[in-house]
Motif scaffolding. Structure first.
Motif, mmCIF file in Angstrom:
data_model
loop_
_atom_site.group_PDB
_atom_site.id
_atom_site.type_symbol
_atom_site.label_atom_id
_atom_site.label_comp_id
_atom_site.label_asym_id
_atom_site.label_seq_id
_atom_site.Cartn_x
_atom_site.Cartn_y
_atom_site.Cartn_z
ATOM 1 N N ALA A 1 -4.640 9.648 -3.641
ATOM 2 C CA ALA A 1 -5.401 8.599 -2.966
ATOM 3 C C ALA A 1 -4.457 7.487 -2.557
ATOM 4 C CB ALA A 1 -6.491 8.052 -3.897
ATOM 5 N N ALA A 2 -5.026 6.507 -1.864
ATOM 6 C CA ALA A 2 -4.281 5.306 -1.517
ATOM 7 C C ALA A 2 -4.379 4.315 -2.664
ATOM 8 C CB ALA A 2 -4.829 4.694 -0.237
ATOM 9 N N TYR A 3 -3.261 3.645 -2.954
ATOM 10 C CA TYR A 3 -3.216 2.649 -4.021
ATOM 11 C C TYR A 3 -2.570 1.375 -3.483
ATOM 12 C CZ TYR A 3 -4.357 6.448 -7.198
ATOM 13 O OH TYR A 3 -4.981 7.495 -7.818
ATOM 14 N N ASN B 1 -6.942 0.393 -7.074
ATOM 15 C CA ASN B 1 -7.340 1.521 -6.241
ATOM 16 C C ASN B 1 -7.764 1.009 -4.867
ATOM 17 O OD1 ASN B 1 -9.954 0.527 -6.478
ATOM 18 N ND2 ASN B 1 -10.604 2.078 -7.964
ATOM 19 N N ALA B 2 -8.160 1.930 -3.987
ATOM 20 C CA ALA B 2 -8.450 1.558 -2.604
ATOM 21 C C ALA B 2 -9.668 0.654 -2.474
ATOM 22 C CB ALA B 2 -8.632 2.813 -1.759
ATOM 23 N N LYS C 1 0.845 -1.192 0.000
ATOM 24 C CA LYS C 1 0.000 0.000 0.000
ATOM 25 C C LYS C 1 0.882 1.244 0.000
ATOM 26 C CE LYS C 1 -3.475 2.415 2.846
ATOM 27 N NZ LYS C 1 -4.272 2.348 4.095
ATOM 28 N N THR D 1 0.578 5.886 -0.921
ATOM 29 C CA THR D 1 -0.317 7.026 -1.130
ATOM 30 C C THR D 1 0.312 8.001 -2.116
ATOM 31 O OG1 THR D 1 -1.177 6.807 1.120
ATOM 32 C CG2 THR D 1 -1.568 8.899 -0.006
ATOM 33 N N SER D 2 -0.508 8.482 -3.041
ATOM 34 C CA SER D 2 -0.071 9.493 -4.008
ATOM 35 C C SER D 2 -0.610 10.854 -3.574
ATOM 36 C CB SER D 2 -0.604 9.155 -5.405
ATOM 37 O OG SER D 2 -0.348 10.207 -6.305
ATOM 38 N N SER D 3 0.215 11.894 -3.683
ATOM 39 C CA SER D 3 -0.203 13.242 -3.273
ATOM 40 C C SER D 3 -0.766 14.006 -4.466
ATOM 41 C CB SER D 3 0.985 14.003 -2.688
ATOM 42 O OG SER D 3 1.936 14.284 -3.718
#
Length: 753
Positions: A622-624, A595-596, A568, A570-572
């Motif tokens: 989001a979180a990926y 995706n999440a 896991k 996270t992209s900003s």
């Protein structure tokens, strides 16, 4: 098949599509990647703007797959007139077909010889004739559906009032107009979406018959696709099919005779050397003195029955009394006609014949090399080509028919014995001391737990030379890469399967048994206790995905076999351009991005140890999740892979060869899904996806769109069908398989009977 068909895709409002199919011998069938006549078609449209763009290519594809047919093309074994040129025009109709070459020459004021020999002149002459007829009827190029009369006038098919010939004309028009409805053709050949309403054009009920591979016929009428056939609004009619339920039935009233008590023992595969519609019409010609029991269409595998199996069709000369014969649309010199849909439908028909009490075993299907000539295989082989029978001169289905693929489709549910020990000994079906038997198909899977490779060393090998064979595959089934095909007494030595699984398939014919083989296997990486410590474990599910940072390297193992690693990150909003790389691979590992919510976004599935890369520019903050796993159970307890997630504020460069790049616009090569039809409850269907590799999920839905199973996860590989087991509790009827591929869903109809 005695129940009306319901098509859930239609209920959803999705227009039924005749999909472009693929075959093992042709990477893509329709449209062709390019055509040498593109400039000639473009010139024709410039000269004659009354012709709707795309119509010329649609006619050419329907008739010849846009290939210039030379007078030297092999003649049809049916005696059907051989067309010439790109547009498939007939010079000698043999007193039955209309000689549309003469019609085109007269209307275009060009010599017949020039039309026959020069492709450019051929295309321009057809276009000139088409434009002249369209102008006389005051047509415009806006709506090809209004050009029905022109298309019929320029066809070679007879203008007879009988049901078979009017059906043949409708089948020809269906081929042309359905070509115009396909988005991939619109992109490839640069013509607009005419928004053609084919159900309105043919009549909703009759459209279902034209487009369905399986139509139910009875003395009270015809039902197909949930519709009742209305003869008063159609140009054709059909009658009862007593032999093969899914077949349309247009029984010829001539060109057959009694078998006079001779038993059916063989099944013959033919190629028409022409079109489906033309063949159906030709068999209605009582002067032709030729017929076959069935005809199969290339585009979607539709089957039409012409002669009852109890009668003798006239298709293979002296061998007619004991054979059933099927003609396949197309030409022996052009592999593009042999589509997956055609193979699947033809194999389903063969399985039906195998199960009809004639005593024909599916194991007696020819599976040798395709050839250009004629040779007799002998009486043991029961399902084979025209070219394989004695006393023949015709060479169909020829060098482009994939017999090995057809054999596997006919015999699509083998019994497999799995051997999971780290080492051991394997024998043929006769065991350590006995001979193997006749008509054997023995399938064994050597799959040691956690193995990264399997080696098999033969201590004995003795099979009947050229008649009995052992096929060995590098993988879990006979769709995996073939290591070798062995016969005779030459010892294969030591064979190695780098996937960690080895599939063995022994095939014997109807006579002469031999001692067979004995071999011992060993495996590497087979101990589940020898896996190195992995600081990210346990991370075998999305919910337990291990958190990792960006722009740093992460190392871990795929061990034991079947291990899956989830991560896991996270992209900003500022560094929203993502690049995921998987390097230092000991074996064939795969990479996926989710995706999440657990939806697969993109995957990279290069073969072997080639690095995997996914680039996602403009990703939302989001979180990926990243998933890493070994293809076909590949594993290593010695080498750790390296996973890196990189983010930056500027877009990553365009994808290099082998990389997966997220795109906002569609590509020309969209995935195409096909599946074997029909199948029985509890059986295993073969599903094939072209223009896609990677994981997929399959959910089977009923006619109302409701799921009937929990879904199946599969791994799609290029040109390799996957097995899709069906629940034993399914009722007979039509279902839809919803196939999830990289965020898009493809639907394919499945008939259970």
């Amino acid at each position: 098949m005695k129940k009306p068909l319901l098509l859930w895709v239609g209920l959803l409002g999705l227009c039924p599509v005749v999909q472009a199919q693929t075959t093992p011998t042709a990477a893509r069938v329709a449209p062709m990647a390019s055509t040498p006549y593109a400039a000639d078609f473009a010139e024709a449209y410039r000269r004659y703007p009354v012709i709707p763009r795309g119509v010329l290519e649609a006619v050419a594809f329907t008739q010849t797959h846009i290939r210039h047919i030379q007078p030297t093309e092999p003649a049809s074994c049916t005696g059907m007139p051989l067309p010439v040129g790109v547009m498939g025009l007939v010079a000698d109709g043999k007193g039955y077909f209309r000689e549309n070459l003469r019609t085109v020459a007269r209307l275009a004021e060009v010599s017949e010889e020039q039309i026959k020999t020069d492709p450019r002149s051929h295309i321009l002459a057809y276009a000139a004739a088409y434009a002249r007829l369209a102008a006389e009827q005051r047509l415009t190029a806006a709506n090809p559906a209004e050009h029905r009369a022109v298309l019929v006038a320029l066809s070679e098919l007879p203008l007879a009032a009988d049901a078979v010939n009017t059906f043949a004309l409708d089948a020809h028009l269906y081929g042309v107009l359905s070509f115009l409805t396909r988005p991939e053709n619109q992109l490839q050949y640069h013509f607009p979406n005419y928004q053609l309403d084919l159900p309105a054009f043919f009549g909703a009920g009759n459209y279902r018959v034209l487009s369905a591979g399986h139509t139910e016929v009875s003395g009270r009428g015809v039902q197909g696709g949930g519709q009742v056939f209305d003869p008063s609004s159609s140009t054709y009619s059909v009658v009862t099919s007593a032999d093969y339920g899914p077949a349309l039935t247009n029984m010829t009233t001539c060109n057959y005779s009694s078998r006079s008590g001779v038993a059916v023992t063989h099944y013959a595969i033919h190629t028409v050397q022409g079109t489906y519609a033309g063949c159906i019409s030709w068999f209605k010609n009582c002067s032709a003195s030729v017929s076959a029991h069935y005809v199969v269409r290339s585009s979607d595998g539709q089957v039409t029955q012409m002669v009852a199996e109890s009668n003798k069709a006239w298709h293979i000369g002296s061998e007619n009394p004991y054979t059933i014969g099927t003609e396949h649309e197309g030409y022996v010199d052009d592999a593009s006609w042999y589509t997956t849909a055609m193979y699947s439908s033809s194999a389903a028909l063969a399985r039906d014949i195998v199960g009809s009490g004639y005593g024909i075993s599916g194991l007696r299907t020819f599976y040798g090399a395709a050839t250009t000539g004629t040779f007799s295989t002998g009486g043991c082989v029961k399902i084979k080509g025209h070219q394989h029978y004695p006393n023949q001169t015709h060479t169909d289905p020829g060098v482009n028919w994939n017999w090995e693929y057809f054999y596997k489709l006919v015999n699509n549910a083998p019994t497999v014995t799995t051997l999971s020990a780290a080492s051991g000994t394997v024998y043929d079906s006769g065991g350590a001391s006995g001979n193997y038997g006749d008509d054997v198909r023995q399938c064994q899977l050597i799959a040691p737990t956690g193995a990264s490779s399997v080696s098999l060393t033969f201590s004995a090998f003795d099979l009947e030379s050229n008649y009995d064979h052992l096929l060995v595959y590098n993988g879990a089934n006979n769709q995996a890469p073939l290591i070798g095909k062995y016969s005779g007494t030459a010892n294969p030595g030591t064979l190695t399967a780098s996937s960690g699984k080895m599939f063995l398939e022994l095939r014997s014919d109807c006579a002469t048994t031999r001692p067979g083989f004995a071999a011992s296997w060993t495996s590497n990486g087979g101990s589940t206790t020898s896996c190195p410590t992995d600081s990210y474990e346990s991370n075998g599910t999305l919910a337990t995905g291990a958190a990792i940072g960006v722009n740093v390297n992460n190392s871990a193992y795929i061990c034991p076999a079947g291990d899956v690693d989830w991560y896991k990150f996270t992209s900003s909003s500022t560094n929203n351009n993502i690049k995921v790389t998987l390097t230092n691979l000991p074996f064939d590992y795969e990479l996926e991005l989710y995706n999440a919510s657990g939806t697969l976004l993109y995957s990279s599935t290069n073969s072997g140890t080639t690095a995997e890369t996914i680039t996602y520019n403009g990703a939302p903050a989001a979180a990926y999740y990243v998933k890493v796993y070994g293809y076909n159970g590949a594993t290593s307890n010695a080498t750790a892979y390296t996973l890196r997630v990189s983010t930056q504020s500027v877009a990553w460069r365009a994808a290099a060869t082998g990389e997966t790049l997220a795109l906002s616009s569609p590509t020309l090569d969209q995935p195409v899904v096909t599946i074997t039809n029909p199948v029985e409850p509890g059986a295993t269907a073969q599903l094939l996806v072209t223009n896609y590799e990677g994981p997929a999920s399959i959910v089977l839905r009923d006619a109302h769109g409701q799921p009937v199973d929990a879904g199946t996860q599969v791994d799609i590989r290029a040109e390799q069908p996957v097995r899709f087991p069906l629940p034993t509790t399914l009722r007979r009827g039509v279902y839809v398989a919803a196939v999830q591929l990289r965020g898009r869903v493809e639907y394919v109809k499945l008939l259970v009977q």
